[in-house]
Design an enzyme around this catalytic site. Structure first.
Site, PDB file in Angstrom:
ATOM      1  N   THR A 127       0.807  -1.215   0.000  1.00  0.00           N
ATOM      2  CA  THR A 127       0.000   0.000   0.000  1.00  0.00           C
ATOM      3  C   THR A 127       0.846   1.274   0.000  1.00  0.00           C
ATOM      4  O   THR A 127       2.030   1.260   0.340  1.00  0.00           O
ATOM      5  CB  THR A 127      -0.940   0.027   1.229  1.00  0.00           C
ATOM      6  N   ASP A 128       0.191   2.364  -0.385  1.00  0.00           N
ATOM      7  CA  ASP A 128       0.851   3.670  -0.336  1.00  0.00           C
ATOM      8  C   ASP A 128       0.580   4.307   1.033  1.00  0.00           C
ATOM      9  O   ASP A 128       0.006   3.666   1.922  1.00  0.00           O
ATOM     10  CB  ASP A 128       0.382   4.554  -1.491  1.00  0.00           C
ATOM     11  N   CYS A 129       0.955   5.565   1.205  1.00  0.00           N
ATOM     12  CA  CYS A 129       0.801   6.217   2.509  1.00  0.00           C
ATOM     13  C   CYS A 129      -0.664   6.385   2.916  1.00  0.00           C
ATOM     14  O   CYS A 129      -0.958   6.584   4.086  1.00  0.00           O
ATOM     15  CB  CYS A 129       1.526   7.559   2.525  1.00  0.00           C
TER      16      CYS A 129
ATOM     17  N   ILE B 168      -3.883   2.529   0.420  1.00  0.00           N
ATOM     18  CA  ILE B 168      -4.469   2.000  -0.820  1.00  0.00           C
ATOM     19  C   ILE B 168      -3.388   1.256  -1.593  1.00  0.00           C
ATOM     20  O   ILE B 168      -2.233   1.681  -1.630  1.00  0.00           O
ATOM     21  CB  ILE B 168      -5.045   3.161  -1.663  1.00  0.00           C
TER      22      ILE B 168
END
Length: 135
Positions: free
Chosen positions: A10-12, A15
């Site tokens: 996931t990103d920050c 997601i």
């Protein structure tokens, strides 16, 4: 093929990072071969991606369980196109058609798909067409 979303995917914002959908597809294509008793590298030949047409429809987040479905949709003597759909529960969230070329792993040149592999891929494609006709 089932895939669990881990923190590293996931990103920050929590997601799934867009490039990971392609990684999930890559794993599923390898599993496609393993499930049929084959290896992605056969007789010194393998497949390389030469084109991707992808659509990001919705998002997945940490801990989601995804399912990647793969189906051969076009087959030639030295390449194929594979449709790969990623679902979250029963909802389509990503779809891609990925064009692959068969190459000789030593010369790095386009090569014919080994005959036994071709027959297995052709059978998968025909099964997919039958499924479409039934639905």
């Amino acid at each position: 093929m089932k895939i669990r979303v881990y923190y590293e995917d996931t990103d920050c914002g929590g997601i799934v990072y867009h490039a990971n959908y392609l990684k999930y597809c890559e794993r599923a294509r390898s599993e496609f071969f393993y499930d049929k008793g084959l290896s992605p590298e056969i007789e010194g030949k393998g497949f390389v991606v030469i084109h991707i047409d992808a659509s990001f429809i919705s998002v997945a987040v940490l801990a989601d369980e995804l399912e990647v479905k793969s189906r051969v949709v076009k087959l030639g003597k030295s390449g194929m196109s594979v449709r790969q759909d990623i679902y979250l529960k029963d909802k389509l969230i990503f779809k891609a058609t990925i064009k692959l070329a068969c190459i000789d792993m030593h010369t790095k040149r386009i090569a014919r798909i080994p005959e036994e592999t071709y027959k297995i891929l052709e059978q998968d494609m025909e099964e997919g067409l039958k499924e479409l006709q039934l639905n």
